[in-house]
Design an enzyme around this catalytic site. Structure first.
Site, PDB file in Angstrom:
ATOM      1  N   HIS A   1      23.087  -2.791  -1.687  1.00 41.64           N
ATOM      2  CA  HIS A   1      22.379  -1.505  -1.597  1.00 41.64           C
ATOM      3  C   HIS A   1      21.055  -1.685  -0.839  1.00 41.64           C
ATOM      4  O   HIS A   1      20.692  -0.873   0.001  1.00 41.64           O
ATOM      5  CB  HIS A   1      22.055  -0.968  -3.002  1.00 41.64           C
ATOM      6  CG  HIS A   1      23.259  -0.636  -3.826  1.00 41.64           C
ATOM      7  ND1 HIS A   1      23.412  -1.054  -5.127  1.00 41.64           N
ATOM      8  CD2 HIS A   1      24.375   0.092  -3.537  1.00 41.64           C
ATOM      9  CE1 HIS A   1      24.561  -0.591  -5.607  1.00 41.64           C
ATOM     10  NE2 HIS A   1      25.163   0.091  -4.672  1.00 41.64           N
TER      11      HIS A   1
ATOM     12  N   ARG B   1      32.364  -0.885   2.436  1.00 44.04           N
ATOM     13  CA  ARG B   1      32.743  -2.296   2.413  1.00 44.04           C
ATOM     14  C   ARG B   1      34.192  -2.519   2.824  1.00 44.04           C
ATOM     15  O   ARG B   1      34.539  -3.555   3.335  1.00 44.04           O
ATOM     16  CB  ARG B   1      32.574  -2.868   0.991  1.00 44.04           C
ATOM     17  CG  ARG B   1      31.155  -2.990   0.543  1.00 44.04           C
ATOM     18  CD  ARG B   1      31.052  -3.023  -0.953  1.00 44.04           C
ATOM     19  NE  ARG B   1      31.400  -1.732  -1.505  1.00 44.04           N
ATOM     20  CZ  ARG B   1      31.257  -1.395  -2.775  1.00 44.04           C
ATOM     21  NH1 ARG B   1      30.811  -2.279  -3.637  1.00 44.04           N
ATOM     22  NH2 ARG B   1      31.572  -0.201  -3.193  1.00 44.04           N
TER      23      ARG B   1
ATOM     24  N   LYS C   1      30.555   8.327 -16.390  1.00 43.15           N
ATOM     25  CA  LYS C   1      30.456   6.857 -16.334  1.00 43.15           C
ATOM     26  C   LYS C   1      29.484   6.361 -17.399  1.00 43.15           C
ATOM     27  O   LYS C   1      28.374   6.885 -17.524  1.00 43.15           O
ATOM     28  CB  LYS C   1      29.903   6.421 -14.974  1.00 43.15           C
ATOM     29  CG  LYS C   1      30.936   6.319 -13.880  1.00 43.15           C
ATOM     30  CD  LYS C   1      30.305   5.569 -12.709  1.00 43.15           C
ATOM     31  CE  LYS C   1      31.071   5.736 -11.411  1.00 43.15           C
ATOM     32  NZ  LYS C   1      30.352   5.190 -10.254  1.00 43.15           N
TER      33      LYS C   1
ATOM     34  N   SER D   1      28.231  -3.187  -7.884  1.00 35.63           N
ATOM     35  CA  SER D   1      27.581  -3.073  -9.191  1.00 35.63           C
ATOM     36  C   SER D   1      28.576  -3.467 -10.287  1.00 35.63           C
ATOM     37  O   SER D   1      28.188  -4.066 -11.295  1.00 35.63           O
ATOM     38  CB  SER D   1      27.090  -1.646  -9.422  1.00 35.63           C
ATOM     39  OG  SER D   1      26.142  -1.300  -8.457  1.00 35.63           O
TER      40      SER D   1
HETATM   41  P1  ADP Z   1      28.655   5.413  -6.393  1.00 32.42           P
HETATM   42  O1  ADP Z   1      28.734   5.324  -7.886  1.00 32.42           O
HETATM   43  O2  ADP Z   1      28.215   6.759  -5.883  1.00 32.42           O
HETATM   44  O3  ADP Z   1      29.831   4.878  -5.621  1.00 32.42           O
HETATM   45  P2  ADP Z   1      27.174   2.959  -5.965  1.00 32.42           P
HETATM   46  O4  ADP Z   1      25.891   2.757  -6.664  1.00 32.42           O
HETATM   47  O5  ADP Z   1      28.335   2.145  -6.417  1.00 32.42           O
HETATM   48  O6  ADP Z   1      27.428   4.519  -6.032  1.00 32.42           O
HETATM   49  O7  ADP Z   1      27.004   2.745  -4.403  1.00 32.42           O
HETATM   50  C1  ADP Z   1      26.159   3.538  -3.616  1.00 32.42           C
HETATM   51  C2  ADP Z   1      26.535   3.364  -2.143  1.00 32.42           C
HETATM   52  O8  ADP Z   1      26.311   2.015  -1.740  1.00 32.42           O
HETATM   53  C3  ADP Z   1      28.009   3.657  -1.822  1.00 32.42           C
HETATM   54  O9  ADP Z   1      28.098   4.270  -0.554  1.00 32.42           O
HETATM   55  C4  ADP Z   1      28.630   2.284  -1.773  1.00 32.42           C
HETATM   56  O10 ADP Z   1      29.781   2.269  -0.950  1.00 32.42           O
HETATM   57  C5  ADP Z   1      27.488   1.487  -1.149  1.00 32.42           C
HETATM   58  N1  ADP Z   1      27.563   0.060  -1.456  1.00 32.42           N
HETATM   59  C6  ADP Z   1      27.727  -0.521  -2.668  1.00 32.42           C
HETATM   60  N2  ADP Z   1      27.748  -1.864  -2.544  1.00 32.42           N
HETATM   61  C7  ADP Z   1      27.608  -2.139  -1.222  1.00 32.42           C
HETATM   62  C8  ADP Z   1      27.575  -3.349  -0.454  1.00 32.42           C
HETATM   63  N3  ADP Z   1      27.716  -4.552  -1.016  1.00 32.42           N
HETATM   64  N4  ADP Z   1      27.420  -3.229   0.888  1.00 32.42           N
HETATM   65  C9  ADP Z   1      27.306  -2.010   1.460  1.00 32.42           C
HETATM   66  N5  ADP Z   1      27.343  -0.850   0.806  1.00 32.42           N
HETATM   67  C10 ADP Z   1      27.488  -0.902  -0.519  1.00 32.42           C
END
Ligand code: ADP
Length: 147
Positions: A17, A90, A41, A127
């Site tokens: 992130h 990803r 969630k 996450s």
């Molecule tokens: P959500 O619950 O809305 O999917 P996340 O907190 O999991 O939110 O992720 C927020 C954003 O960051 C999403 O667009 C996700 O694809 C992106 N993201 C998460 N991990 C990575 C990573 N390792 N590299 C690039 N983008 C990421």
């Protein structure tokens, strides 16, 4: 001024992130990181702690702000006067999901979604992975951004 929101659960906010925000700063004058409160969630890290941790990371960067929201993402973007939604991808599964969200957010609020590809070395970081390791008392610090 080009302003984007970067919405997500960030439970927790990982180096993946962090990298998307840093690279997004080359594209936008301001980024508001929006931590979505999700009633479905179950959270692992309390939302106030997530907010404080992300704020600490960017405390010296006036171009980044952090906020909690519990409305639709397009409404949050509108509230923030942002016209762009920043997201990261990803893998193909992310792509399918992001495309649907992008189309919905365009239709509902005229928002343009900008997707940045993950760095290959961060492609496996999520996450969910961090939460799983944390639940087994493993050290997760290598997946979390350092101040
Ligand atoms: P959500 O619950 O809305 O999917 P996340 O907190 O999991 O939110 O992720 C927020 C954003 O960051 C999403 O667009 C996700 O694809 C992106 N993201 C998460 N991990 C990575 C990573 N390792 N590299 C690039 N983008 C990421």
């Amino acid at each position: 001024m080009k302003k984007a929101i970067f919405p997500g659960s960030f439970d927790p906010f990982t180096i993946g992130h962090y990298d998307i925000v840093q690279r997004g700063l080359d594209l936008f004058d301001e980024i508001v990181i929006g931590i979505g409160r999700n009633s479905v969630k179950k959270e692992t890290f309390p939302i106030r702690e997530r907010l404080a941790a992300i704020e600490r990371l960017f405390e010296n960067n006036p171009k980044v702000r952090v906020a909690i929201y519990d409305c639709l993402t397009v409404d949050f973007a509108r509230e923030q006067n942002a016209h762009f939604i920043l997201r990261g991808i990803r893998c193909v599964e992310d792509f399918e999901y992001e495309r649907n969200m992008a189309e919905a957010n365009k239709q509902l609020g005229g928002m343009e979604t900008i997707l940045l590809y993950t760095r290959p070395e961060y492609a496996h970081i999520s996450s969910t992975l961090v939460r799983d390791l944390y639940s087994y008392n493993k050290d997760v610090s290598e997946f979390l951004p350092k101040r």
